[in-house]
Design a protein around this motif. Structure first.
Motif, PDB file in Angstrom:
ATOM      1  N   VAL A  91       0.829  -1.211   0.000  1.00 40.61           N
ATOM      2  CA  VAL A  91       0.000   0.000   0.000  1.00 40.61           C
ATOM      3  C   VAL A  91       0.868   1.268   0.000  1.00 40.61           C
ATOM      4  CG1 VAL A  91      -0.206   0.118   2.533  1.00 40.61           C
ATOM      5  CG2 VAL A  91      -2.028   1.058   1.108  1.00 40.61           C
ATOM      6  N   SER A 132      -2.656   4.030   3.036  1.00 42.49           N
ATOM      7  CA  SER A 132      -2.740   3.197   4.236  1.00 42.49           C
ATOM      8  C   SER A 132      -3.617   3.872   5.294  1.00 42.49           C
ATOM      9  CB  SER A 132      -1.351   2.881   4.782  1.00 42.49           C
ATOM     10  OG  SER A 132      -0.753   4.040   5.288  1.00 42.49           O
ATOM     11  N   VAL A 155      -1.828  -4.817  -0.933  1.00 40.47           N
ATOM     12  CA  VAL A 155      -3.112  -4.444  -1.552  1.00 40.47           C
ATOM     13  C   VAL A 155      -3.190  -5.086  -2.936  1.00 40.47           C
ATOM     14  CG1 VAL A 155      -3.512  -2.229  -0.381  1.00 40.47           C
ATOM     15  CG2 VAL A 155      -2.051  -2.294  -2.402  1.00 40.47           C
TER      16      VAL A 155
END
Ligand code: 16G
Length: 240
Positions: free
Chosen positions: A189, A194, A205
């Motif tokens: 991320v 985040s 992710v």
């Protein structure tokens, strides 16, 4: 209980018992499970053995660890089919969850060249750039950055984009959505995301880039959706 004479390794048996406890909601979603020490006393095995079982359950996504705080029962991941061209709102409603969006940005810009090319725009043509946090039952699931050609929807504004974009296109603008091209990749991320996704800044992710077209072939959106990897798994049916 444990069968120490079994050919099934002890750590695998413990894994099964812990799974059962999660399944029976003895350990509830979002709650702490007993510490390694407590479990090792309960099962009368070494902490190493318990740790092995827990690590396997963490790796399979059933549990997650929080530094210094212990091990928790994870939310089961949403299974998202990679088939129909559906919207976030439709997907969440189909699961009985309440979708919502928070618009972080809405502005008219000249997009970067690669975006303009994918949207078949001439140089200098503008898009609406929209950044939305997509939540289900008030929990953030994804963050989406969407580029929508301004010439396709000149009447778009920040208020209209608060709900479903696809519902707006079909029900309000009376246009037919045709098809889309998607690609998916894994990443860590981005720092900024985040915070919005409420995950640790090293969490994984899944990024899906989708370019969508109206039934007449006109591209109407290019979206980068950043999904929490701990909340989603993607499923597809493949035939031979
Ligand atoms: C989904 C789509 C996204 C689309 C959005 C519309 C993926 C990977 N992305 O999130 O491209 O813009 O739905 O949702 O599925 P809405 O109608 O709820 O605004």
């Amino acid at each position: 209980m444990l069968d120490k004479n079994s050919h099934i390794p002890i750590y695998v048996q413990i894994e099964e018992i812990l799974k059962q406890r999660i399944y029976l909601e003895e350990y509830k979603i979002g709650e702490n499970i007993p510490s390694e020490r407590e479990l090792s006393l309960q099962f009368d095995v070494s902490r190493m053995t318990v740790r092995q079982s827990i690590t396997n359950l963490v790796n399979s996504g059933l549990l997650y660890r929080e530094k210094g705080r212990g091990t928790y029962v994870a939310n089961p991941k949403l299974e998202q089919p990679l088939m129909g061209l559906t919207s976030f709102t439709e997907d969440m409603k189909a699961r009985g969850m309440e979708p919502s969006s928070k618009v972080l940005r809405f502005e008219k810009i000249v997009p970067p060249m690669d975006i303009a090319r994918d949207l078949l725009l001439e140089q200098g043509e503008e898009v609406f750039f929209v950044v939305r946090i997509r939540s289900a039952n008030s929990k953030p699931m994804a963050i989406e950055r969407t580029y929508i050609p301004a010439k396709v929807y000149p009447e778009l504004d920040e208020k209209k984009i608060m709900g479903s974009l696809y519902a707006l296109i079909e029900a309000k603008f009376h246009q037919k959505i045709g098809n889309a091209i998607q690609q998916m990749e894994a990443a860590i991320v981005a720092n900024e995301d985040s915070k919005y996704l409420q995950i640790n800044n090293t969490a994984p992710v899944l990024i899906i880039k989708r370019t969508s077209f109206l039934a007449d072939g006109v591209p109407f959106e290019l979206v980068r959706s950043i999904y929490r990897a701990d909340r989603y798994k993607f499923i597809s049916e493949i035939k031979r």
